[in-house]
Write a protein that holds these residues in place. Structure first.
Motif, PDB file in Angstrom:
ATOM      1  N   GLU A   1       0.848  -1.187   0.000  1.00 38.27           N
ATOM      2  CA  GLU A   1       0.000   0.000   0.000  1.00 38.27           C
ATOM      3  C   GLU A   1       0.885   1.238   0.000  1.00 38.27           C
ATOM      4  O   GLU A   1       1.797   1.369   0.816  1.00 38.27           O
ATOM      5  CB  GLU A   1      -0.919   0.007   1.220  1.00 38.27           C
ATOM      6  N   THR A   2       0.602   2.146  -0.925  1.00 34.53           N
ATOM      7  CA  THR A   2       1.394   3.366  -1.065  1.00 34.53           C
ATOM      8  C   THR A   2       0.456   4.567  -1.077  1.00 34.53           C
ATOM      9  O   THR A   2      -0.469   4.621  -1.887  1.00 34.53           O
ATOM     10  CB  THR A   2       2.212   3.335  -2.371  1.00 34.53           C
ATOM     11  N   VAL A   3       0.703   5.504  -0.184  1.00 36.95           N
ATOM     12  CA  VAL A   3      -0.178   6.663  -0.047  1.00 36.95           C
ATOM     13  C   VAL A   3       0.565   7.927  -0.467  1.00 36.95           C
ATOM     14  O   VAL A   3       1.690   8.178  -0.030  1.00 36.95           O
ATOM     15  CB  VAL A   3      -0.686   6.816   1.401  1.00 36.95           C
ATOM     16  N   ILE A   4      -0.084   8.713  -1.332  1.00 37.78           N
ATOM     17  CA  ILE A   4       0.447   9.995  -1.779  1.00 37.78           C
ATOM     18  C   ILE A   4      -0.127  11.102  -0.901  1.00 37.78           C
ATOM     19  O   ILE A   4      -1.349  11.275  -0.823  1.00 37.78           O
ATOM     20  CB  ILE A   4       0.065  10.283  -3.242  1.00 37.78           C
ATOM     21  N   TYR A   5       0.750  11.856  -0.246  1.00 38.12           N
ATOM     22  CA  TYR A   5       0.313  12.992   0.567  1.00 38.12           C
ATOM     23  C   TYR A   5       0.747  14.282  -0.136  1.00 38.12           C
ATOM     24  O   TYR A   5       1.929  14.634  -0.125  1.00 38.12           O
ATOM     25  CB  TYR A   5       0.923  12.933   1.961  1.00 38.12           C
ATOM     26  N   PRO A   6      -0.191  15.007  -0.764  1.00 32.26           N
ATOM     27  CA  PRO A   6       0.193  16.234  -1.470  1.00 32.26           C
ATOM     28  C   PRO A   6       0.394  17.409  -0.513  1.00 32.26           C
ATOM     29  O   PRO A   6      -0.273  17.511   0.520  1.00 32.26           O
ATOM     30  CB  PRO A   6      -1.006  16.483  -2.395  1.00 32.26           C
ATOM     31  N   ILE A   7       1.337  18.281  -0.869  1.00 32.46           N
ATOM     32  CA  ILE A   7       1.676  19.441  -0.056  1.00 32.46           C
ATOM     33  C   ILE A   7       1.812  20.653  -0.971  1.00 32.46           C
ATOM     34  O   ILE A   7       2.452  20.572  -2.029  1.00 32.46           O
ATOM     35  CB  ILE A   7       3.005  19.216   0.700  1.00 32.46           C
ATOM     36  N   ASN A   8       1.220  21.773  -0.580  1.00 31.62           N
ATOM     37  CA  ASN A   8       1.374  23.021  -1.327  1.00 31.62           C
ATOM     38  C   ASN A   8       2.717  23.625  -0.947  1.00 31.62           C
ATOM     39  O   ASN A   8       2.900  24.135   0.152  1.00 31.62           O
ATOM     40  CB  ASN A   8       0.231  23.978  -0.986  1.00 31.62           C
ATOM     41  N   GLY A   9       3.662  23.571  -1.883  1.00 32.47           N
ATOM     42  CA  GLY A   9       5.017  23.992  -1.573  1.00 32.47           C
ATOM     43  C   GLY A   9       5.300  25.458  -1.755  1.00 32.47           C
ATOM     44  O   GLY A   9       6.311  25.958  -1.251  1.00 32.47           O
ATOM     45  N   ASP A  10       4.435  26.193  -2.481  1.00 31.74           N
ATOM     46  CA  ASP A  10       4.700  27.612  -2.708  1.00 31.74           C
ATOM     47  C   ASP A  10       3.574  28.520  -2.224  1.00 31.74           C
ATOM     48  O   ASP A  10       3.673  29.748  -2.333  1.00 31.74           O
ATOM     49  CB  ASP A  10       4.981  27.888  -4.191  1.00 31.74           C
TER      50      ASP A  10
END
Length: 258
Positions: A40-49
């Motif tokens: 199981e692989t989970v993508i955690y998105p982050i607003n970098g700018d």
């Protein structure tokens, strides 16, 4: 000379933590390389700018945007006759509001070790209910590119089963973002980079088909190099995972073949 009591306790606690980390890392390494179950692989998105454009891009993401990684993994596993049909299942997790610790420039071994500990603590704090010890966490920091700030170098850590990916929040970049995510994902299960200091694929080990005759042009990119060689010292970035494969060197590193 004996250590003060407080110092002794601190040393014992540190040794205990290192022992626990070592045990967990060994368990993760063995489990993830057995390929008995889908990882199981989970993508955690982050607003970098902090841009609204980046925020809207993140809000528009869903599991389907990463499903090609799963299909690619299935295709490559089938080529190597892996008994496990689906080697990993990539899905989207909740966005994270805080940035990960910055990787130190010109880092030495001590700097890298300290950063790794900070990163693992940050990941534990931001994903306290991440579930199984063998779940892979991929933290993807998006930016628009409008500030002319180049992307930082992405990383994949086998110890801790975590990846830190820097990507563009542009629809036209989604396919290439997925190449980088897949690349760092394979780092977490033992694959090593196959490109040189200039970013070009290493001759042989970094080629999708190192025994092709004629050798150039190659038709595909090797996942741990990411670029398609067209001649000595010449290559270009693959456009999507459709033209990327796992060569036998990488397959051996991740225990798909002996």
């Amino acid at each position: 000379m004996s250590l003060p009591r407080f110092a002794t306790i601190r040393v014992l606690l540190l040794l205990s933590c290192l022992a626990i980390v070592g045990f967990v890392s060994a368990h993760q390494r063995v489990y993830t390389r057995n390929w008995n179950q889908t990882l199981e692989t989970v993508i955690y998105p982050i607003n970098g700018d902090g841009h609204l454009v980046t925020d809207r891009y993140i809000q528009s993401l869903d599991d389907a945007d990463f499903s090609i990684i799963n299909r690619w993994g299935e295709r490559e596993a089938q080529r190597y006759q892996l008994p496990l049909t689906t080697p990993f299942n990539v899905r989207l997790g909740e966005p994270i509001k805080t940035l990960p610790p910055a990787y130190p420039p010109d880092a030495n071994a001590i700097d890298v070790l300290l950063w790794s500990l900070k990163f693992r603590f940050w990941a534990w704090r931001e994903t306290p209910d991440s579930g199984s010890l063998t779940r892979i966490r991929m933290f993807v920091v998006y930016q628009t590119g409008e500030d002319q700030v180049p992307l930082q170098h992405s990383l994949g850590l086998q110890k801790g089963l975590m990846g830190l990916v820097f990507a563009y929040s542009l629809d036209k970049q989604t396919a290439q973002n997925n190449i980088v995510i897949a690349h760092e994902l394979l780092h977490t299960v033992g694959a090593v980079d196959k490109y040189n200091s200039s970013g070009g694929p290493l001759r042989g080990v970094g080629y999708a088909n190192p025994h092709r005759t004629p050798l150039y042009p190659q038709r595909n990119a090797e996942i741990m190099a990411g670029r398609i060689p067209t001649g000595p010292g010449r290559s270009y970035m693959a456009e999507s995972l459709r033209s990327v494969i796992v060569n036998s060197y990488t397959a051996s590193e991740i225990n798909w073949i002996d």
